[in-house]
Design an enzyme around this catalytic site. Structure first.
Site, PDB file in Angstrom:
ATOM      1  N   PHE A 168       0.822  -1.218   0.000  1.00 29.66           N
ATOM      2  CA  PHE A 168       0.000   0.000   0.000  1.00 29.66           C
ATOM      3  C   PHE A 168       0.862   1.277   0.000  1.00 29.66           C
ATOM      4  CE2 PHE A 168      -2.159   2.798   3.349  1.00 29.66           C
ATOM      5  CZ  PHE A 168      -2.817   3.589   2.413  1.00 29.66           C
TER       6      PHE A 168
ATOM      7  N   ASP B 286     -13.557  -7.752  21.076  1.00 26.87           N
ATOM      8  CA  ASP B 286     -12.417  -6.860  20.933  1.00 26.87           C
ATOM      9  C   ASP B 286     -11.138  -7.631  20.562  1.00 26.87           C
ATOM     10  OD1 ASP B 286     -11.084  -4.489  20.904  1.00 26.87           O
ATOM     11  OD2 ASP B 286     -11.519  -3.949  22.986  1.00 26.87           O
ATOM     12  N   ARG B 287     -10.186  -6.896  19.995  1.00 28.63           N
ATOM     13  CA  ARG B 287      -8.854  -7.445  19.698  1.00 28.63           C
ATOM     14  C   ARG B 287      -8.108  -7.626  21.017  1.00 28.63           C
ATOM     15  NH1 ARG B 287      -5.431  -3.332  16.136  1.00 28.63           N
ATOM     16  NH2 ARG B 287      -6.328  -4.405  14.364  1.00 28.63           N
ATOM     17  N   PRO B 288      -7.426  -8.771  21.238  1.00 25.16           N
ATOM     18  CA  PRO B 288      -6.631  -8.904  22.467  1.00 25.16           C
ATOM     19  C   PRO B 288      -5.510  -7.872  22.502  1.00 25.16           C
ATOM     20  CG  PRO B 288      -6.521 -10.918  21.117  1.00 25.16           C
ATOM     21  CD  PRO B 288      -7.381  -9.949  20.372  1.00 25.16           C
TER      22      PRO B 288
ATOM     23  N   THR C 266       6.375   2.884  12.728  1.00 24.03           N
ATOM     24  CA  THR C 266       4.989   3.193  13.075  1.00 24.03           C
ATOM     25  C   THR C 266       4.867   3.804  14.467  1.00 24.03           C
ATOM     26  OG1 THR C 266       2.927   2.083  13.694  1.00 24.03           O
ATOM     27  CG2 THR C 266       4.868   0.724  13.700  1.00 24.03           C
ATOM     28  N   ASP C 267       3.806   4.574  14.677  1.00 23.21           N
ATOM     29  CA  ASP C 267       3.529   5.124  16.011  1.00 23.21           C
ATOM     30  C   ASP C 267       3.128   4.022  17.001  1.00 23.21           C
ATOM     31  OD1 ASP C 267       0.980   4.532  15.034  1.00 23.21           O
ATOM     32  OD2 ASP C 267       0.123   6.506  15.488  1.00 23.21           O
ATOM     33  N   GLU C 268       2.823   2.813  16.474  1.00 24.71           N
ATOM     34  CA  GLU C 268       2.370   1.745  17.367  1.00 24.71           C
ATOM     35  C   GLU C 268       3.468   1.283  18.323  1.00 24.71           C
ATOM     36  OE1 GLU C 268      -0.181  -1.186  15.703  1.00 24.71           O
ATOM     37  OE2 GLU C 268      -0.825   0.136  14.090  1.00 24.71           O
TER      38      GLU C 268
ATOM     39  N   ALA D  23       9.161  -2.937   3.437  1.00 23.42           N
ATOM     40  CA  ALA D  23       8.682  -4.324   3.471  1.00 23.42           C
ATOM     41  C   ALA D  23       8.452  -4.781   4.904  1.00 23.42           C
ATOM     42  CB  ALA D  23       9.691  -5.247   2.791  1.00 23.42           C
TER      43      ALA D  23
ATOM     44  N   TYR E 262       3.134  -7.493  16.109  1.00 25.24           N
ATOM     45  CA  TYR E 262       3.499  -6.553  15.028  1.00 25.24           C
ATOM     46  C   TYR E 262       4.287  -5.366  15.592  1.00 25.24           C
ATOM     47  CZ  TYR E 262       3.038  -2.541  11.924  1.00 25.24           C
ATOM     48  OH  TYR E 262       3.312  -1.419  11.174  1.00 25.24           O
TER      49      TYR E 262
ATOM     50  N   LEU F 250       6.068 -10.169  -2.911  1.00 22.71           N
ATOM     51  CA  LEU F 250       4.672 -10.369  -3.329  1.00 22.71           C
ATOM     52  C   LEU F 250       3.973 -11.369  -2.415  1.00 22.71           C
ATOM     53  CD1 LEU F 250       4.900 -10.243  -7.251  1.00 22.71           C
ATOM     54  CD2 LEU F 250       4.501  -8.380  -5.632  1.00 22.71           C
TER      55      LEU F 250
ATOM     56  N   LYS G 298       8.262  -4.185  15.164  1.00 18.47           N
ATOM     57  CA  LYS G 298       8.682  -2.886  14.607  1.00 18.47           C
ATOM     58  C   LYS G 298       9.595  -2.161  15.606  1.00 18.47           C
ATOM     59  CE  LYS G 298       7.629  -1.391  11.103  1.00 18.47           C
ATOM     60  NZ  LYS G 298       8.086  -1.602   9.689  1.00 18.47           N
TER      61      LYS G 298
ATOM     62  N   TYR H  69     -14.623  -3.541  16.650  1.00 20.49           N
ATOM     63  CA  TYR H  69     -14.036  -4.225  17.808  1.00 20.49           C
ATOM     64  C   TYR H  69     -14.421  -3.474  19.091  1.00 20.49           C
ATOM     65  CZ  TYR H  69     -10.754  -6.542  14.507  1.00 20.49           C
ATOM     66  OH  TYR H  69     -10.175  -7.270  13.499  1.00 20.49           O
TER      67      TYR H  69
HETATM   68  P1  NAD Z   1       1.551  -3.675   3.182  1.00 22.10           P
HETATM   69  O1  NAD Z   1       1.220  -4.863   4.021  1.00 22.10           O
HETATM   70  O2  NAD Z   1       0.483  -3.064   2.339  1.00 22.10           O
HETATM   71  O3  NAD Z   1       2.770  -4.014   2.199  1.00 22.10           O
HETATM   72  C1  NAD Z   1       3.879  -4.720   2.615  1.00 22.10           C
HETATM   73  C2  NAD Z   1       4.704  -5.078   1.373  1.00 22.10           C
HETATM   74  O4  NAD Z   1       5.891  -5.748   1.797  1.00 22.10           O
HETATM   75  C3  NAD Z   1       3.976  -6.015   0.418  1.00 22.10           C
HETATM   76  O5  NAD Z   1       4.143  -5.587  -0.921  1.00 22.10           O
HETATM   77  C4  NAD Z   1       4.659  -7.354   0.639  1.00 22.10           C
HETATM   78  O6  NAD Z   1       4.648  -8.203  -0.500  1.00 22.10           O
HETATM   79  C5  NAD Z   1       6.060  -6.914   1.006  1.00 22.10           C
HETATM   80  N1  NAD Z   1       6.769  -7.904   1.825  1.00 22.10           N
HETATM   81  C6  NAD Z   1       6.326  -8.513   2.945  1.00 22.10           C
HETATM   82  N2  NAD Z   1       7.252  -9.380   3.392  1.00 22.10           N
HETATM   83  C7  NAD Z   1       8.310  -9.298   2.554  1.00 22.10           C
HETATM   84  C8  NAD Z   1       9.576  -9.932   2.512  1.00 22.10           C
HETATM   85  N3  NAD Z   1       9.942 -10.855   3.424  1.00 22.10           N
HETATM   86  N4  NAD Z   1      10.427  -9.599   1.519  1.00 22.10           N
HETATM   87  C9  NAD Z   1      10.078  -8.683   0.574  1.00 22.10           C
HETATM   88  N5  NAD Z   1       8.885  -8.073   0.562  1.00 22.10           N
HETATM   89  C10 NAD Z   1       8.009  -8.368   1.545  1.00 22.10           C
HETATM   90  O7  NAD Z   1       2.148  -2.613   4.188  1.00 22.10           O
HETATM   91  P2  NAD Z   1       1.985  -1.020   4.238  1.00 22.10           P
HETATM   92  O8  NAD Z   1       0.721  -0.683   4.921  1.00 22.10           O
HETATM   93  O9  NAD Z   1       2.248  -0.481   2.883  1.00 22.10           O
HETATM   94  O10 NAD Z   1       3.176  -0.641   5.226  1.00 22.10           O
HETATM   95  C11 NAD Z   1       4.479  -0.396   4.719  1.00 22.10           C
HETATM   96  C12 NAD Z   1       5.406  -0.067   5.878  1.00 22.10           C
HETATM   97  O11 NAD Z   1       4.914   1.078   6.579  1.00 22.10           O
HETATM   98  C13 NAD Z   1       5.524  -1.168   6.930  1.00 22.10           C
HETATM   99  O12 NAD Z   1       6.864  -1.243   7.338  1.00 22.10           O
HETATM  100  C14 NAD Z   1       4.634  -0.700   8.060  1.00 22.10           C
HETATM  101  O13 NAD Z   1       5.103  -1.199   9.295  1.00 22.10           O
HETATM  102  C15 NAD Z   1       4.792   0.794   7.966  1.00 22.10           C
HETATM  103  N6  NAD Z   1       3.641   1.584   8.444  1.00 22.10           N
HETATM  104  C16 NAD Z   1       2.382   1.319   8.003  1.00 22.10           C
HETATM  105  C17 NAD Z   1       1.322   2.123   8.446  1.00 22.10           C
HETATM  106  C18 NAD Z   1      -0.087   1.897   7.939  1.00 22.10           C
HETATM  107  O14 NAD Z   1      -1.008   2.567   8.414  1.00 22.10           O
HETATM  108  N7  NAD Z   1      -0.321   1.011   6.977  1.00 22.10           N
HETATM  109  C19 NAD Z   1       1.552   3.169   9.344  1.00 22.10           C
HETATM  110  C20 NAD Z   1       2.865   3.400   9.767  1.00 22.10           C
HETATM  111  C21 NAD Z   1       3.896   2.606   9.305  1.00 22.10           C
HETATM  112  P1  TYD Z   2      -6.129  -1.294  11.829  1.00 19.82           P
HETATM  113  O1  TYD Z   2      -6.556  -0.664  10.542  1.00 19.82           O
HETATM  114  O2  TYD Z   2      -5.925  -2.760  11.890  1.00 19.82           O
HETATM  115  O3  TYD Z   2      -4.829  -0.504  12.279  1.00 19.82           O
HETATM  116  P2  TYD Z   2      -4.028  -0.570  13.709  1.00 19.82           P
HETATM  117  O4  TYD Z   2      -4.583  -1.606  14.568  1.00 19.82           O
HETATM  118  O5  TYD Z   2      -2.689  -0.914  13.221  1.00 19.82           O
HETATM  119  O6  TYD Z   2      -4.174   0.789  14.270  1.00 19.82           O
HETATM  120  O7  TYD Z   2      -7.190  -0.904  12.940  1.00 19.82           O
HETATM  121  C1  TYD Z   2      -7.495   0.443  13.220  1.00 19.82           C
HETATM  122  C2  TYD Z   2      -8.482   0.464  14.366  1.00 19.82           C
HETATM  123  O8  TYD Z   2      -9.707  -0.126  13.935  1.00 19.82           O
HETATM  124  C3  TYD Z   2      -8.028  -0.349  15.555  1.00 19.82           C
HETATM  125  O9  TYD Z   2      -8.448   0.299  16.747  1.00 19.82           O
HETATM  126  C4  TYD Z   2      -8.777  -1.672  15.402  1.00 19.82           C
HETATM  127  C5  TYD Z   2     -10.070  -1.244  14.751  1.00 19.82           C
HETATM  128  N1  TYD Z   2     -10.714  -2.261  13.866  1.00 19.82           N
HETATM  129  C6  TYD Z   2     -12.056  -2.609  14.059  1.00 19.82           C
HETATM  130  O10 TYD Z   2     -12.751  -2.095  14.944  1.00 19.82           O
HETATM  131  N2  TYD Z   2     -12.602  -3.554  13.234  1.00 19.82           N
HETATM  132  C7  TYD Z   2     -11.882  -4.162  12.256  1.00 19.82           C
HETATM  133  O11 TYD Z   2     -12.434  -5.046  11.551  1.00 19.82           O
HETATM  134  C8  TYD Z   2     -10.513  -3.769  12.061  1.00 19.82           C
HETATM  135  C9  TYD Z   2      -9.671  -4.405  10.991  1.00 19.82           C
HETATM  136  C10 TYD Z   2      -9.973  -2.806  12.896  1.00 19.82           C
END
Ligand code: NAD
Ligand code: TYD
Length: 350
Positions: free
Chosen positions: A11, A272-274, A125-127, A82, A150, A35, A154, A207
């Site tokens: 993404f 809820d999520r654990p 990530t902020d997580e 990745a 997760y 992929l 990170k 959740y």
């Molecule tokens: P995503 O899950 O959409 O994409 C992850 C990509 O990494 C995929 O294309 C996958 O094929 C590739 N990948 C996974 N394992 C791999 C491996 N072993 N070798 C090579 N490629 C591999 O993730 P995203 O949401 O685009 O997040 C990207 C980065 O940003 C991550 O590091 C995530 O921790 C960080 N991030 C995400 C968010 C968010 O809200 N999505 C927020 C803050 C930080």
């Molecule tokens: P998510 O998009 O999984 O991001 P993160 O947990 O990494 O912040 O979830 C965002 C928020 O939404 C989180 O508080 C969990 C909640 N959530 C639901 O309530 N229902 C759902 O089906 C999902 C996927 C998330």
């Protein structure tokens, strides 16, 4: 300049590749991606024929492949996206999270150290800060208290990356962004899941009480911030990247229902999520001060653009929701529904 992007078919990585090739004519990108279920070359269709772009399918844990790639391509910069990126999947199956997020990051750091790479941006990530009681906000010195496999992976990879600056003087920079949203987002995360379910009149699983707070950042704003850090970040530093838009989940879901003209009765409370983090909150003062970056996209317009994209790309959604997605969906939601008795007798999506 040549950038090695990892995870560029996901993404955020694909948004970064598209945005950077569009805006920076001098940049060449090599995209290393395994992929997995989350990687999708359709996300890169707009740049696939660009001579400044090359795709390599491979695992960041594959030492020989990574080493060869650094030797052949000699990237000045690495932007490392990745990862196994989903909290719920990390709870169901933590092993791949450990492999990719820790082992994979280690493999890249070692290759970059040997190749004397000039800049290594580790995208995090902020997580990693865990749940934060109001009214506090985490700055970059806030303690790390990750809650899920997760976020723990990170946090671990952030520390490993920073140690390569302290010990080996590999010029590492760590970014910590809040929750992203936007087009091409895999429909397992809150916003794309709720939009795709709403468009198909399927239940929207909330959740717990839905009062968990996340700070929403439009993906294009995140990518601009990463570019700012590539160009202006200081070695060995951490930069928070927040969207300045904190909302409880239930409010986000209500807005999605209003914009898609769907009824609120589609919302279903599920178990809820654990270990669910109650609130994330970031201070992005440092990146603002040092690079001038600030988020430009208001949540209302970013959400409207995202919903329009999902409406116009239902074939994309259908394709990514076939196959493996169905297994995940039933593993994650089936027992939740039964225990709450909320979605029984209804289609559980997918
Ligand atoms: P995503 O899950 O959409 O994409 C992850 C990509 O990494 C995929 O294309 C996958 O094929 C590739 N990948 C996974 N394992 C791999 C491996 N072993 N070798 C090579 N490629 C591999 O993730 P995203 O949401 O685009 O997040 C990207 C980065 O940003 C991550 O590091 C995530 O921790 C960080 N991030 C995400 C968010 C968010 O809200 N999505 C927020 C803050 C930080
Ligand atoms: P998510 O998009 O999984 O991001 P993160 O947990 O990494 O912040 O979830 C965002 C928020 O939404 C989180 O508080 C969990 C909640 N959530 C639901 O309530 N229902 C759902 O089906 C999902 C996927 C998330």
């Amino acid at each position: 300049m040549k950038i090695l992007v990892t995870g560029g078919a996901g993404f955020i990585g694909s948004a970064f590749v598209r945005q950077t090739l569009r805006g920076k004519p001098e940049v060449h990108i090599v995209n290393l991606d395994k992929l997995t279920y989350a990687g999708n070359l359709e996300n890169l269709a707009p740049v696939a024929a660009d001579p400044r772009y090359r795709f390599v399918r491979g695992d960041i844990c594959d030492e020989a492949l990574v080493e060869r790639l650094f030797e052949d391509e000699k990237p000045e910069t690495v932007v490392h996206f990745a990862a196994e990126s989903h909290v719920d999947r990390s709870i169901l199956s933590p092993e791949p999270v450990f492999q990719t997020n820790l082992r994979g990051t280690f493999t890249l750091l070692e290759a970059a150290r040997r190749a004397r790479t000039r800049r290594f941006v580790h995208v995090s990530t902020d997580e990693v800060y865990g749940s934060i009681d109001p009214p506090a906000e985490a700055d970059e010195n806030f303690p790390l208290r990750p809650s899920s496999p997760y976020s723990a992976s990170k946090a671990g990879s952030d520390l490993l990356a920073l140690s390569y600056w302290t010990t080996y003087r590999l010029p590492v920079v760590v970014t910590r962004a809040s929750n992203n949203y936007g087009p091409y987002h895999f429909p397992e995360k809150l916003i794309p899941l709720m939009i795709s379910n709403a468009l198909e009149d399927k239940p929207l699983p909330i959740y717990g009480d839905g009062m968990q707070v996340r700070d929403w950042l439009f993906v294009e704003d995140h990518c601009r911030a990463i570019l700012a850090v590539v160009e202006q970040g200081r070695d060995g530093e951490i930069y928070n990247i927040g969207g300045n838009c904190s909302l409880p989940n239930i409010e986000v879901v209500r807005r999605i229902l209003r914009t898609t003209c769907k009824p609120e009765r589609l919302m279903k409370t599920v178990r809820d999520r654990p270990g669910h983090d109650r609130r994330y909150a970031l201070s992005s003062e440092k990146i603002r001060r040092e690079t001038g970056w600030t988020p430009l996209v208001e949540f209302e317009s970013g959400l409207a653009e995202t919903i329009a994209w999902y409406r116009d790309n239902q074939d994309w959604v259908r394709r990514v929701r076939s196959g493996e997605y169905q297994n995940y969906y039933s593993r994650n939601y089936h027992n939740r529904d039964r225990e709450m008795g909320a979605m029984s007798g209804e289609r559980a999506g997918g």
